[in-house]
Design an enzyme around this catalytic site. Structure first.
Site, PDB file in Angstrom:
ATOM      1  N   ASN A 150      -3.131  34.925 -13.368  1.00 44.50           N
ATOM      2  CA  ASN A 150      -3.240  34.377 -14.151  1.00 44.50           C
ATOM      3  C   ASN A 150      -3.175  34.564 -15.788  1.00 44.50           C
ATOM      4  OD1 ASN A 150      -4.137  31.886 -15.903  1.00 44.50           O
ATOM      5  ND2 ASN A 150      -5.461  31.141 -14.403  1.00 44.50           N
ATOM      6  N   CYS A 153      -4.151  30.421 -18.570  1.00 49.73           N
ATOM      7  CA  CYS A 153      -5.125  29.549 -18.622  1.00 49.73           C
ATOM      8  C   CYS A 153      -5.323  29.300 -20.079  1.00 49.73           C
ATOM      9  CB  CYS A 153      -6.576  29.921 -18.222  1.00 49.73           C
ATOM     10  SG  CYS A 153      -7.632  28.783 -18.428  1.00 49.73           S
ATOM     11  N   LYS A 190       1.971  34.296 -13.722  1.00 49.43           N
ATOM     12  CA  LYS A 190       1.908  32.855 -13.981  1.00 49.43           C
ATOM     13  C   LYS A 190       1.795  32.990 -15.749  1.00 49.43           C
ATOM     14  CE  LYS A 190       0.366  28.298 -13.330  1.00 49.43           C
ATOM     15  NZ  LYS A 190      -0.360  27.389 -12.604  1.00 49.43           N
ATOM     16  N   ASN A 217       2.443  27.015 -16.738  1.00 52.56           N
ATOM     17  CA  ASN A 217       1.073  26.252 -16.724  1.00 52.56           C
ATOM     18  C   ASN A 217       1.002  25.310 -17.669  1.00 52.56           C
ATOM     19  OD1 ASN A 217      -1.749  26.033 -16.798  1.00 52.56           O
ATOM     20  ND2 ASN A 217      -2.160  28.257 -16.067  1.00 52.56           N
ATOM     21  N   THR A 218      -0.016  24.570 -18.300  1.00 54.13           N
ATOM     22  CA  THR A 218      -0.159  23.595 -18.844  1.00 54.13           C
ATOM     23  C   THR A 218       0.006  23.886 -20.201  1.00 54.13           C
ATOM     24  OG1 THR A 218      -2.618  24.094 -18.850  1.00 54.13           O
ATOM     25  CG2 THR A 218      -1.742  22.221 -17.499  1.00 54.13           C
ATOM     26  N   GLY A 247       2.046  17.580 -15.723  1.00 56.54           N
ATOM     27  CA  GLY A 247       2.455  16.143 -15.247  1.00 56.54           C
ATOM     28  C   GLY A 247       4.046  16.127 -15.749  1.00 56.54           C
ATOM     29  N   GLY A 274       5.606  22.610 -13.086  1.00 53.81           N
ATOM     30  CA  GLY A 274       5.475  21.701 -14.331  1.00 53.81           C
ATOM     31  C   GLY A 274       6.208  20.218 -14.157  1.00 53.81           C
ATOM     32  N   GLY A 275       5.597  19.231 -13.977  1.00 51.44           N
ATOM     33  CA  GLY A 275       6.247  18.084 -13.822  1.00 51.44           C
ATOM     34  C   GLY A 275       6.703  17.560 -12.668  1.00 51.44           C
ATOM     35  N   THR A 297      -0.477  18.329 -10.725  1.00 49.77           N
ATOM     36  CA  THR A 297      -0.768  16.925 -11.193  1.00 49.77           C
ATOM     37  C   THR A 297      -0.423  15.883  -9.918  1.00 49.77           C
ATOM     38  OG1 THR A 297      -0.475  17.385 -13.390  1.00 49.77           O
ATOM     39  CG2 THR A 297      -0.597  15.068 -12.975  1.00 49.77           C
TER      40      THR A 297
END
Ligand SMILES: Cc1cc2nc3c(=O)[nH]c(=O)nc-3n(C[C@H](O)[C@H](O)[C@H](O)COP(=O)(O)O)c2cc1C
Length: 375
Positions: A150, A153, A190, A217-218, A247, A274-275, A297
Site C-alpha cells: 500500500n 493510503c 498499489k 486508490n481513492t 466509487g 476505481g468506480g 465501494t
C-alpha cells in the site's frame, strides 16, 4: 464456451474479479463469505505494525446527487443516485497477530481462491524498511498467493507512509526492493493516483522489482459543506481532514491513470480499480490492458461483500464473451488491451476541416520547445 479463468502474475484465478482492500475484506468471515459469493480473489484490508486508532464517528459516507435538481449531499434520501464514497478510515485496526492464523485458515478452507495480503510500513528509516520485511515474511508464511504494497493510503500524516511513498519515486523503488529481497510470492504495488505523472512512480516501482501495479486508490478530497449548518458533512467537533474519494465519480480519472501506465509498460501486469460496479466498467480496464480488476465501494453497498455485484460481473463477462463468440473470443486474453493504443495525443485526433493543427505549434518547434514536443 466462455472461460472466465485467467492467469495474473503467475496465479490462476477462476475469474478476474477481486474485492479490493477495504471494509469488505477486513475479517475472515467477510472474506469467506466473499469466496462463497463467487469472487475470484480478495485483497485483505491493509495490515501494518503500528497501532491504529480511527477517528470518532463514521469513517465512510456516500455522496449522492438528486435525480432531479442539483443537490449533491451525503444525506440519505430517495430519488438520488450514488456518485462517490468518501472515507477517512485508516488501515486495519487489527494487529498482525490477529491476522496470523486467520490468513492460513482462510487459505486452507479455500485453496483455489486467490488471497492477497495488503501490507503497509514506513519507508524513511532502515527500521521501517525492515518492517516491510517482517510483514512480508509473516503473511507469506501464512500461504497467501501474493502481497500488495500500500503506497496509496491518502490520509497519512507521516511523510514516509501511504500515499506519501507513492508520491516519491525513490521511496517507491526502495520499499519495493526491501520487500522483493525476502518475498517468495508475487509482489503487487498499489500506487496513489495523486501525482503529476504516475508513469514515473510506476517505472521506479517496476525497477524495484514489482510484479504488478494496482491503481487507483481513492483520490484526496474533502466532504462538502452543508449550506444550512455550515459544517462539513463529515466532521468531528467541526473539523474535517482530507479523505479519499472512491466509487463512480473516480472511474474516468482512474482510467486515465491506468491508460498512461499500460501504454508506457505494455508488457507489464496491471490490476484496475476505481468506480467499478458492473461488467461495463470492468471492461474499460480490461480493454486498456488490465489482467484483473478490484471493487470496493460497490461491494460495501451490497450486503457488505457484494454478492449481487460479483454475480453481475461474472454473468456480464459470460454474456460479453457469448456475444463476441463469432470473433473467436473465449477468454479475457482475447480482448485484453484491445483499446490501449487508441489513447493518442490531442493533435492526432481528426479535425472536421482539412486545416492543419500542430498541437499549438505554428512552425517547427525549436530550443526548449523541441524537447517538450518530443517528450
Ligand atoms: C472505507 C474504505 C477503506 C479503504 N481502505 C483501504 C485500505 O486499507 N487499503 C487500501 O489499499 N485501499 C483501501 N481503500 C481503497 C479501495 O481499495 C479502492 O482503491 C478505492 O475505494 C477505489 O475503488 P472503488 O471505486 O471500487 O471504491 C479503502 C476504500 C474505502 C472506501
Amino acid at each position: 464456451m466462455a472461460d472466465l479463468s485467467t492467469v495474473f502474475t503467475g496465479i490462476r484465478f477462476e475469474n478476474p474479479f477481486m474485492l479490493a482492500s477495504a471494509p469488505p475484506t477486513e475479517s475472515e468471515s467477510n472474506i469467506m463469505r466473499a469466496y462463497e459469493a463467487g469472487w475470484g480473489g480478495v485483497v485483505t484490508k491493509t495490515i501494518g505494525l503500528h497501532p491504529v486508532v480511527n477517528v470518532r464517528g463514521p469513517k465512510t459516507k456516500f455522496l449522492r446527487a438528486d435525480n432531479a435538481g442539483t443537490r449533491l449531499s451525503m444525506a440519505k434520501r430517495p430519488d438520488s443516485t450514488l456518485m462517490a464514497s468518501w472515507n477517512w478510515e485508516l488501515i486495519s485496526d487489527k494487529p498482525l497477530d490477529w491476522w496470523v492464523g486467520r490468513l492460513s485458515a482462510i487459505k486452507r478452507a479455500y485453496p483455489t481462491k486467490v488471497l492477497v495480503a495488503s501490507i503497509m510500513a514506513g519507508s524513511g528509516t532502515d527500521k521501517e524498511l525492515e518492517n516491510w520485511q517482517v510483514l512480508t515474511e509473516a503473511v507469506q508464511a501464512e500461504g497467501v498467493d501474493a502481497i500488495e504494497l500500500n503506497f496509496s493510503c491518502p490520509h497519512m500524516d507521516r511523510v514516509d507512509m501511504g500515499a506519501n511513498v507513492g508520491k516519491d519515486k525513490v521511496l517507491c523503488s526502495v520499499s519495493t526492493q526491501a520487500v522483493k529481497a525476502v518475498a517468495r510470492v508475487p509482489v503487487w504495488v498499489k500506487l496513489t493516483p495523486a501525482t503529476a505523472n504516475i508513469v514515473e512512480e510506476a517505472e521506479a516501482t517496476f525497477l524495484g522489482g514489482a510484479d504488478a501495479i494496482s491503481s487507483s486508490n481513492t483520490f484526496p478530497s474533502l466532504p462538502l459543506i452543508d449550506p444550512e449548518t455550515l459544517d462539513f458533512e463529515v466532521n468531528v467537533d467541526g473539523y474535517a481532514s482530507s479523505g479519499g474519494l472512491g466509487g463512480p465519480a473516480i472511474l474516468p480519472q482512474s482510467l486515465a491513470k491506468m491508460a498512461q501506465m499500460t501504454q508506457a509498460f505494455p508488457d507489464r501486469e496491471f490490476s484496475g480499480l476505481g468506480g467499478i460496479s458492473g461488467f461495463d466498467q470492468a471492461l474499460s480496464y480490461f480493454l486498456l490492458g488490465c489482467g484483473t480488476v478490484q471493487v470496493a465501494t460497490a461491494a460495501m453497498l451490497d450486503h457488505a461483500i457484494g454478492p449481487n455485484v460479483i454475480q453481475a460481473l461474472t454473468s456480464g463477462m459470460t454474456e460479453f464473451l457469448d456475444r463476441n463468440a463469432e470473433r473467436g473470443w473465449t477468454s479475457l486474453a482475447d480482448f485484453r488491451g484491445l483499446r490501449r493504443d487508441r489513447v493518442v495525443p490531442h493533435s492526432r485526433i481528426a479535425r472536421p476541416e482539412a486545416a492543419e493543427y500542430h498541437g499549438g505549434y505554428d512552425e517547427e518547434a525549436e530550443g526548449y520547445a523541441t524537447e517538450l514536443a518530443r517528450a
